[in-house]
Design an enzyme around this catalytic site. Structure first.
Site, mmCIF file in Angstrom:
data_model
loop_
_atom_site.group_PDB
_atom_site.id
_atom_site.type_symbol
_atom_site.label_atom_id
_atom_site.label_comp_id
_atom_site.label_asym_id
_atom_site.label_seq_id
_atom_site.Cartn_x
_atom_site.Cartn_y
_atom_site.Cartn_z
ATOM 1 C CD GLU A 97 32.268 36.751 31.190
ATOM 2 O OE1 GLU A 97 31.705 36.744 29.918
ATOM 3 O OE2 GLU A 97 31.217 38.079 31.604
ATOM 4 C CG HIS A 256 30.430 41.202 27.035
ATOM 5 N ND1 HIS A 256 29.128 40.770 28.290
ATOM 6 C CD2 HIS A 256 29.694 41.757 26.233
ATOM 7 C CE1 HIS A 256 27.666 40.647 27.001
ATOM 8 N NE2 HIS A 256 28.616 42.040 26.311
#
Length: 288
Positions: A97, A256
């Site tokens: 990320e 995510h």
């Protein structure tokens, strides 16, 4: 072999390739429910769309010596995998990320890695053997945007308390040396190209450190999935959740979240290998 649309047995006196062509032709004519039933009778995973079930069964028959076992034989047959054919001992499944903004295009953003997750997947046993997970403190844009915090679930406090990327990379390599012997081999595996070509490449360039040689050639799982299950890479939903949906599996965790994404990618890879697919390095990071 119980097939509603064909005779229950096919004569096995023909050459092997001919036998397989007969089997494949019969499988092509079957409905999803017939494919599911056939997979279940053979002891295979019986979940997935027709595009998933079809190559699963074709790969099964390609690998067994007796192409058409009886129903009694099928119960004793082991689930056919390509574990001995996998080119490495372990896959390091990565899903970084990085810093992001709602008003800055992805490809032009000066992103920095803020979450470094790795799932170590044994290519011989299909077990998720270990995990490495750390947050990274960004230095170019140290304050996370509201969009980034909302998308990833990463808080400002988590990155503020973390070490910078160079220290995390060294920590990962030390962790890897503990879990993988010198005589064993690894490949990095990602959902698509951007984790390595964009995030890792840009991060190493910004930190003025060499790109890790073990990450230059890697497994782009999205392209392998497209190839195995005949899904158009541009038209089909090849998000992590989309691929799981085609396999009729559920996403576990938060989308995510880097570590949750990596775990789910590893789950998809496990099923692909059970379906007889060999996951070779199929992409290279362009170091320019």
């Amino acid at each position: 072999m119980n097939m509603a649309m064909a005779s229950s047995r096919v004569v096995l006196s023909r050459p092997r390739d001919h036998k397989l062509s007969v089997i494949n032709g019969t499988l092509n004519k079957m409905s999803k429910e017939q494919l599911k039933r056939q997979a279940g009778e053979l002891g295979l995973h019986d979940k997935g769309t027709k595009n998933v079930l079809l190559p699963r069964l074709k790969n099964y028959y390609k690998r067994v010596k007796d192409c058409l076992p009886t129903q009694a034989d099928a119960g004793a047959a082991a689930v056919v995998t390509s574990l001995n054919e996998q080119p490495v001992d372990y896959f390091c499944v990565v899903d970084f990320e990085a810093t992001c903004w709602s008003d800055v295009p992805f490809m032009t953003a000066e992103s920095e890695i803020i979450e470094f997750p790795v799932v170590l997947l044994n290519a011989r046993t299909l077990k998720k053997e270990a995990e490495f997970h750390s947050y990274c403190r960004p230095t170019r844009n140290p304050i996370l945007s509201e969009y980034c915090r909302s998308l990833t679930g990463i808080t400002q406090a988590q990155v503020d308390a973390a070490d910078t990327f160079p220290f995390i990379l060294k920590r990962f390599e030390s962790w890897l040396a503990v879990h993988v012997r010198r005589d064993q081999t690894i490949s990095i595996a990602t959902h698509g190209p951007w984790d390595l070509q964009k995030f890792l490449f840009d991060q190493c360039k910004f930190c003025e450190q060499p790109f890790p040689p073990y990450a230059q050639h890697y497994v782009n799982m999205k392209r392998h999935f497209s190839n195995l299950y005949s899904v158009n890479i541009h038209d089909g939903d090849l998000s992590i959740a989309g691929m799981l949906s085609m396999l009729e599996l559920e996403f576990e965790g938060q989308e995510h979240s880097g570590i949750d994404d990596a775990r789910n990618i590893a789950t998809i890879m496990q099923q692909m290998m059970r379906d007889g697919y060999v996951l070779r390095n199929n992409r290279e990071v362009l170091l320019q």
